[in-house]
Design an enzyme around this catalytic site. Structure first.
Site, PDB file in Angstrom:
ATOM      1  N   PHE A 183       0.850  -1.179   0.000  1.00 29.31           N
ATOM      2  CA  PHE A 183       0.000   0.000   0.000  1.00 29.31           C
ATOM      3  C   PHE A 183       0.890   1.235   0.000  1.00 29.31           C
ATOM      4  CE2 PHE A 183      -2.881   3.268   1.426  1.00 29.31           C
ATOM      5  CZ  PHE A 183      -3.997   2.962   0.661  1.00 29.31           C
ATOM      6  N   ARG A 196      -1.377  12.893   0.877  1.00 26.73           N
ATOM      7  CA  ARG A 196      -1.472  13.215  -0.550  1.00 26.73           C
ATOM      8  C   ARG A 196      -0.449  14.270  -0.970  1.00 26.73           C
ATOM      9  NH1 ARG A 196      -6.245  10.945  -2.634  1.00 26.73           N
ATOM     10  NH2 ARG A 196      -8.044  10.929  -1.255  1.00 26.73           N
TER      11      ARG A 196
END
Ligand code: XMP
Ligand code: MG
Length: 206
Positions: A183, A196
């Site tokens: 991930f 992000r």
């Protein structure tokens, strides 16, 4: 980490240990306590982006495309990619679409269009997505654009293709990096909406 010195002209395969360029530093800022390692440095992403823009330039002789950008993750990639395309003289228009399938770090397997785009009928569309995992999201979106939105053509551009088994057979026309089955966060990718903003791609501590 493994040094990649120059060639970013086609899909780069990233080993589990990660990639960097010779001039890169891979020190993780102290406030990022949950990051285990940097997988792809900012410089490597930039270099590969220029490569993707070159590939797209070779495929569209009229230099005119409409991009459908998948929210939320792909906007970071797209913002950089469209400027790389402008250096080739491209005319780029875009619309944003929101799909749902993931909750935290797990796919629910069911895809729905949460926020749709306007008309793209008769247009050459390039879908911009951050990452392909099972391929379900992109398969659903491609069918939506061709069947419901009547796009003239649909090609798919992903920055990352996870080396996992694809549930849906979707053709990926442009792939930035092949990444290991971990991930990843950063450069638009999130865990529960966080990370992000990171300019690099990283793996979280488990
Ligand atoms: P599928 O399985 O439909 O999944 O191809 C694509 C979507 O899953 C999300 N995804 C990730 N997001 N780190 C993330 O931040 C990851 O490693 C990851 N793997 C899959 C992503 O939202 C993508 O749109
Ligand atoms: Mg996404």
């Amino acid at each position: 980490m493994q040094y990649i010195v120059s060639d970013f002209s086609s899909t780069v395969e990233v080993p589990e240990t990660g990639i960097m360029r010779e001039e890169d530093s891979v020190e993780i800022p102290g406030y990022l306590k949950d990051i285990e390692k940097i997988l792809i440095t900012e410089n490597c992403i930039k270099a590969r982006l220029r490569g993707i823009a070159n590939e797209i330039n070779k495929r569209y002789s009229d230099k005119d495309i409409h991009c459908v950008v998948v929210l939320s993750g792909a906007i970071v990639f797209f913002a950089d990619l469209m400027r790389a395309l402008s250096r080739h003289g491209f005319k780029v228009t875009y619309s944003l679409i929101k799909l749902s399938s993931y909750s935290k770090a797990k796919s629910t397997g069911k895809i729905a269009v949460e926020m749709d785009i306007g008309r793209v009928e008769g247009k050459d569309v390039v879908v911009i997505e951050d990452i392909a995992d099972t391929g379900l999201t992109l398969d659903h979106l491609r069918n939506h654009l061709l069947n419901e939105k009547k796009a003239k053509s649909v090609k798919v551009c992903v920055l990352f293709n996870k080396m996992t088994k694809k549930t849906a057979e979707v053709n990926l026309d442009f792939i930035g990096f092949k990444v290991p089955d971990q991930f990843i966060v950063g450069y638009g990718l999130d865990f529960d909406q966080r990370y992000r903003e990171l300019p690099f791609v990283a793996v979280l501590k488990s």
